[in-house]
Motif scaffolding. Structure first.
Motif, PDB file in Angstrom:
ATOM      1  N   LEU A  82       8.473  -1.363  -3.578  1.00  0.00           N
ATOM      2  CA  LEU A  82       8.252  -0.735  -4.870  1.00  0.00           C
ATOM      3  C   LEU A  82       7.151   0.353  -4.593  1.00  0.00           C
ATOM      4  O   LEU A  82       7.397   1.518  -5.125  1.00  0.00           O
ATOM      5  N   ILE A  83       6.012   0.289  -4.037  1.00  0.00           N
ATOM      6  CA  ILE A  83       5.324   1.131  -3.669  1.00  0.00           C
ATOM      7  C   ILE A  83       5.725   2.555  -3.037  1.00  0.00           C
ATOM      8  O   ILE A  83       5.241   3.516  -3.560  1.00  0.00           O
ATOM      9  N   PRO A  84       6.359   2.071  -1.891  1.00  0.00           N
ATOM     10  CA  PRO A  84       6.974   3.462  -1.225  1.00  0.00           C
ATOM     11  C   PRO A  84       7.931   4.090  -1.905  1.00  0.00           C
ATOM     12  O   PRO A  84       7.885   5.457  -1.914  1.00  0.00           O
ATOM     13  N   PHE A  85       8.899   3.441  -2.943  1.00  0.00           N
ATOM     14  CA  PHE A  85       9.814   4.075  -3.751  1.00  0.00           C
ATOM     15  C   PHE A  85       9.132   4.900  -4.759  1.00  0.00           C
ATOM     16  O   PHE A  85       9.255   5.823  -5.199  1.00  0.00           O
ATOM     17  N   LEU A  86       7.880   4.488  -5.359  1.00  0.00           N
ATOM     18  CA  LEU A  86       7.065   5.110  -6.422  1.00  0.00           C
ATOM     19  C   LEU A  86       6.417   6.348  -5.612  1.00  0.00           C
ATOM     20  O   LEU A  86       6.303   7.548  -6.186  1.00  0.00           O
ATOM     21  N   LEU A  89       9.579   1.825   4.539  1.00  0.00           N
ATOM     22  CA  LEU A  89       8.256   2.638   5.187  1.00  0.00           C
ATOM     23  C   LEU A  89       8.659   4.014   5.678  1.00  0.00           C
ATOM     24  O   LEU A  89       8.172   4.902   5.340  1.00  0.00           O
ATOM     25  N   LEU A  90       9.743   4.031   6.439  1.00  0.00           N
ATOM     26  CA  LEU A  90      10.227   4.964   7.180  1.00  0.00           C
ATOM     27  C   LEU A  90      10.993   6.446   6.093  1.00  0.00           C
ATOM     28  O   LEU A  90      10.674   7.479   6.404  1.00  0.00           O
ATOM     29  N   LEU A  91      11.578   5.779   5.218  1.00  0.00           N
ATOM     30  CA  LEU A  91      11.871   6.542   4.166  1.00  0.00           C
ATOM     31  C   LEU A  91      10.650   7.082   3.429  1.00  0.00           C
ATOM     32  O   LEU A  91      11.083   8.383   2.898  1.00  0.00           O
ATOM     33  N   VAL A 125      17.714   7.512  -0.813  1.00  0.00           N
ATOM     34  CA  VAL A 125      16.612   6.624  -1.555  1.00  0.00           C
ATOM     35  C   VAL A 125      17.262   5.817  -2.550  1.00  0.00           C
ATOM     36  O   VAL A 125      16.899   4.592  -2.851  1.00  0.00           O
ATOM     37  N   THR A 126      18.025   6.482  -3.310  1.00  0.00           N
ATOM     38  CA  THR A 126      18.552   5.801  -4.505  1.00  0.00           C
ATOM     39  C   THR A 126      19.388   4.732  -4.061  1.00  0.00           C
ATOM     40  O   THR A 126      19.625   3.513  -4.833  1.00  0.00           O
TER      41      THR A 126
END
Length: 312
Positions: free
Chosen positions: A207-211, A112-114, A247-248
């Motif tokens: 997954l949702i934060p990554f998207l 979430l922080l990212l 992130v990656t």
């Protein structure tokens, strides 16, 4: 057959490395990475705390990322090192619960922080006039508190569940820390409901934060490409590429590990992938954010004059 948990409540961690010379050399490397990560993240937290020029939302969020990385690596590596050096592989019931809690908390909170850091860069680059209002210090504080509280709220039921299910097989966890999916294989009950809960948590917190991060940085890179100022474009691109690298390294192995079907996973592969998000990422974060950031390098020379004198 007599149940294992009738005689002992402790678990056994099979570890990451074999107990031979090669394992010892790899352990030395892990210890070096641990001290590098601890020093780097502690330094980042100190610099951002003492330098007024870094008291901005971007760096306040970065200081929290460093704190999470410090807790992340400290909750797994020391126990692994102690077990390897002592030849003992045991971990207490309470110790395993503590590891589970901190691991799940950091996994959710950092994800979430990212996403919050991506939102900060999106507002700064795509909506600079609204940035002081949309990313005020109060907003930044809310994002930080929300990341921590949601991470803790997610970790509590997972930890409670994993410590209250019956274990009637061997208590040997084929991992270097108390990873919940690895513990589920030792349960003597059907855990499909809990596995579904893990899947939902991964989707919501990773997954949702990554998207969302991917979408926001797509918009940011588009805006950067159309910037008139060459210097501003270069600075913005450096910031975005730095964050995308972190992130990656964090999301990719995490999502690949936990969203694959159980029959396609192997303990050895899971342990190798876990090294990336529990050990490598906490080490790389301060290195990437400091070496590619002029403000952080400037703060380092002001806080530690020895670097300034050498530079001269």
């Amino acid at each position: 057959m007599e149940l294992w948990n009738q005689t002992s409540n402790d678990f056994i961690l099979l570890g990451l490395f074999p107990p031979n010379r090669t394992g010892s050399l790899l352990l030395v490397l892990i210890i070096f990475i641990f001290f590098l990560a601890s020093l780097g993240n502690s330094t980042m937290i100190h610099l951002i705390r003492v330098d007024p020029r870094l008291h901005t939302p971007m760096y306040i969020l970065l200081s929290q990322l460093s704190l999470m990385g410090l807790i992340y690596i400290s909750s797994t590596v020391p126990k692994m090192v102690v077990n390897f050096l002592s030849g003992q592989k045991g971990i207490s019931f309470l110790g395993c619960g503590v590891q589970c809690f901190f691991f799940v908390t950091m996994a959710g909170s950092e994800g979430l922080l990212l996403a919050s850091m991506a939102y900060d860069r999106y507002m700064a680059i795509c909506h600079p006039l609204h940035y002081p209002i949309r990313m005020s210090k109060m907003t930044c504080l809310k994002l930080i508190m929300g990341s921590w509280m949601l991470g803790i709220t997610n970790a509590l039921p997972h930890t409670f569940y994993v410590l209250h299910i019956p274990y009637c097989r061997s208590r040997a966890i084929d991992h270097f820390f108390c990873d919940i999916p690895a513990m589920m294989t030792l349960a003597c009950m059907d855990t499909w409901v809990y596995e579904y809960m893990v899947f939902v948590s991964i989707v919501l917190f990773l997954l949702i934060p990554f998207l969302g991060i991917t979408a926001s940085y797509g918009r940011v890179l588009f805006a950067v490409y159309h910037m008139r100022s060459k210097e501003g474009r270069k600075k913005a691109f450096t910031t975005c590429s730095t964050h995308l690298t972190v992130v990656t390294f964090y999301y990719a192995p995490f999502i690949y590990t936990y969203l694959r079907p159980k029959n396609l996973r192997t303990p050895q592969e899971d342990k190798i992938l876990a090294v990336f998000y529990t050990i490598m990422t906490p080490m790389l974060n301060p290195i990437i954010y400091s070496l590619r950031n002029k403000e952080v390098l400037g703060a380092m020379t002001r806080a530690f004059p020895i670097f300034s004198s050498k530079k001269k």
